[in-house]
Design a protein around this motif. Structure first.
Motif: not given
Length: 235
Positions: A194-212
């Motif tokens: 549910g997080v991997g590959g989703d730009p809205k849920l990852n930081q600018a590097d596309g790897i590490h999740p945001t707070t959400e």
């Protein structure tokens, strides 16, 4: 009328004794209550168990405050349910399974009751042989069990992007399902579900999740961890 001073004196004396007796009883009751409370608090403290989250930057909460990483969110949920567990976040950014194998001994100097193993993603991104990842993860779990045979182990499964090649990604993914079956441990099928590959849920590097994104990771972990921490705690 002649006063009977002896009678008055006896009455005053008995009243004083009664008052002192009641005060003593009250003090003794309060002391007993305080002792009982202190004993209960001590017993509760002694029964608190440790959940060790052992992983890489995903566990550490790279780019975020420690309180925003999923282990801290798990602690909040545990506290809200008044469960007797404390969370230790032992995530290190950039950690590989080989690095984890070398580091785990130091962390096992203190008791661990629930061990959440989240390693392997960096192995996969570096193209390390899946068999090596398998052996390292297995060794880590064996070391943890050597210290506490009763430990509950949860393995966080990981998957790689298709860009790593179909054969390699398949072999890598199978490392986790294979270990879960052979070592009889709890498995989180895919930590980044549910997080991997989703730009809205990852930081600018596309790897590490945001707070959400970390909140979703916490839910993915809780779906498996809940069954472990909700089980009766042995004193």
């Amino acid at each position: 009328m002649k006063l009977n001073y002896k009678w008055i004196w006896a009455l005053l004396l008995s009243t004083t004794i009664l008052g002192c007796s009641q005060a003593d009883t009250s003090n003794q009751t309060e002391a007993a209550q305080e002792t009982t409370t202190a004993t209960a608090d001590k017993a509760k403290k002694e029964t608190i168990k440790t959940i060790l989250f052992f992983g890489n930057s995903l566990t550490a909460g790279y780019g975020l405050e420690p309180s925003q990483a999923f282990p801290a969110l798990i602690q909040e949920r545990i506290d809200s349910l008044d469960l007797p567990y404390r969370v230790v976040n032992a995530g290190v950014s950039g950690e590989t399974t080989a690095g984890g194998k070398s580091r785990i001994d130091w962390l096992l100097k203190k008791p661990v009751d629930v061990f959440v193993l989240e390693l392997g993603a960096n192995d996969g991104l570096r193209g390390i042989d899946p068999e090596s990842t398998y052996n390292n993860l297995k060794t880590i779990m064996e070391k943890v069990r050597d210290k506490n045979p009763e430990v509950q182990i949860i393995l966080a499964g990981m998957q790689l992007p298709p860009s790593m090649g179909q054969k390699y990604t398949k072999e890598f993914s199978e490392v986790y399902t294979r270990l879960a079956k052979e070592q009889n441990v709890h498995l989180i099928p895919f930590l980044l579900e549910g997080v991997g590959g989703d730009p809205k849920l990852n930081q600018a590097d596309g790897i590490h999740p945001t707070t959400e994104g970390q909140k979703i990771l916490a839910n993915n972990v809780w779906n498996v961890l809940e069954k472990v921490v909700s089980a009766p705690v042995n004193p």
